[in-house]
Design a protein around this motif. Structure first.
Motif, short mmCIF file in Angstrom:
data_model
loop_
_atom_site.label_atom_id
_atom_site.label_comp_id
_atom_site.label_asym_id
_atom_site.label_seq_id
_atom_site.Cartn_x
_atom_site.Cartn_y
_atom_site.Cartn_z
N ARG A 65 37.59 29.72 47.75
CA ARG A 65 38.62 29.14 48.61
C ARG A 65 39.63 30.19 49.07
N PRO A 66 40.33 29.94 50.15
CA PRO A 66 41.43 30.84 50.53
C PRO A 66 42.49 30.87 49.43
N VAL A 67 43.09 32.04 49.25
CA VAL A 67 44.12 32.20 48.22
C VAL A 67 45.37 32.81 48.84
N TRP A 68 46.51 32.16 48.62
CA TRP A 68 47.81 32.64 49.06
C TRP A 68 48.49 33.30 47.88
N THR A 69 48.92 34.54 48.03
CA THR A 69 49.61 35.24 46.93
C THR A 69 50.92 35.82 47.43
N PHE A 70 51.85 35.95 46.49
CA PHE A 70 53.16 36.53 46.80
C PHE A 70 53.61 37.36 45.61
N LYS A 71 53.92 38.63 45.86
CA LYS A 71 54.30 39.53 44.78
C LYS A 71 55.75 39.30 44.37
N THR A 72 55.95 39.11 43.07
CA THR A 72 57.30 38.96 42.53
C THR A 72 57.64 40.21 41.72
N LYS A 73 58.88 40.36 41.40
CA LYS A 73 59.33 41.55 40.65
C LYS A 73 58.94 41.40 39.17
#
Length: 284
Positions: free
Chosen positions: A276-284
């Protein structure tokens, strides 16, 4: 205006990513799409005339092929620009020479897009361990959200979205990004904690953290779930399979170097193995 950045190598998966971005533009015309292509600079693999190292100067035949490739790609990118000229959204292309990962990373930092959409073929076994992929590296380092696409994906078909987290870190930036996904796709949202044997906790404790996160950031229309599995990665993918989700959303800490080799990354593993498509967001 929402800026969408699409790394593009003319492959099938890259076309899936571009079509997904165009689907976003179809619903939200205040979008600027930039298609970005990197051509690797050829390097001769023979020994240099000084007796050691790699000669960075390509031979004559490679030079001709390289110049022809540049002209071909310029023409193809120009054709894309002409195809979407006059659309309700902005569309542009950019071509640079150099290393793919370095070129993409620098372009993302410079352009500061709101979203990167890129294709991913995934990998497994020895290839996954040794080679990895440019997609995984971008997921780990990009300062903005990244959506990875493997197959043809209709934006309007996004009806179920999974946000997998332990909800221990009540990050305002993450909450804001998740709310934006809600507004864009208008889908049912599932907040899920994966419970594993090595990190077991009671359902009450997990539910309490989800409720705290939801109440603090004033989320609405959320379904909270606890899912038991042998690992976080498998649990996220299995839960998404069980509810037939259309998108998986999660954060990554963006570790690099030795720490990344030791601890790995759940987000990268999910990107690599999820269909499936995956949405990611880098956090500190």
């Amino acid at each position: 205006m929402i800026s969408v950045f699409v790394p593009y190598d003319f492959s099938e998966t890259a076309n899936h990513a571009l079509n997904f971005s165009l689907g976003l533009a179809g619903n939200y015309p205040k979008i600027a799409i930039t298609v970005f292509h990197v051509i690797e600079v050829p390097v001769a693999t023979g020994m240099s005339t000084m007796g050691g190292g790699i000669d960075p100067t390509p031979d004559f035949e490679n030079q001709i092929f390289f110049m022809e490739l540049i002209e071909t790609r310029k023409k193809q990118l120009k054709e894309l620009e002409e195809k979407y000229k006059g659309s309700s959204f902005e569309f542009s292309t950019k071509l640079i020479l150099g290393n793919v990962f370095k070129g993409l990373s620098e372009a993302i930092v410079e352009a500061k897009p709101d979203l990167v959409v890129m294709g991913s073929k995934g990998a497994s076994g020895l290839e996954e361990v040794i080679i990895g992929s440019n997609t995984e590296k971008i997921v780990r380092t990009a300062p903005c959200p990244v959506i990875t696409i493997k197959d043809a994906t209709e934006v309007n078909a996004m009806k179920k979205i999974v946000f997998a987290s332990d909800f221990r870190d009540s990050d305002d930036a993450v909450a804001s990004r998740i709310k934006r996904i809600q507004s864009v796709f208008q889908a049912d949202f599932y907040f899920v904690v994966i419970n594993t044997p090595g990190n077991f906790e009671t359902t009450r404790d997990s539910m309490s953290r989800i409720r705290t996160f939801v109440q603090k950031h004033k989320f609405e229309n959320i379904k909270a779930e606890i899912y038991n599995s042998l690992s976080e990665e498998s649990g996220i993918i299995e839960f998404a399979d069980d509810i037939n989700a259309d998108l998986i959303a999660m954060t990554t800490h963006g570790r690099t170097g030795l720490l990344h080799l030791i601890t790995g990354s759940i987000a990268e593993d999910v990107v690599n193995h999820s269909k499936r498509p995956v949405w990611t967001f880098k956090t500190k």
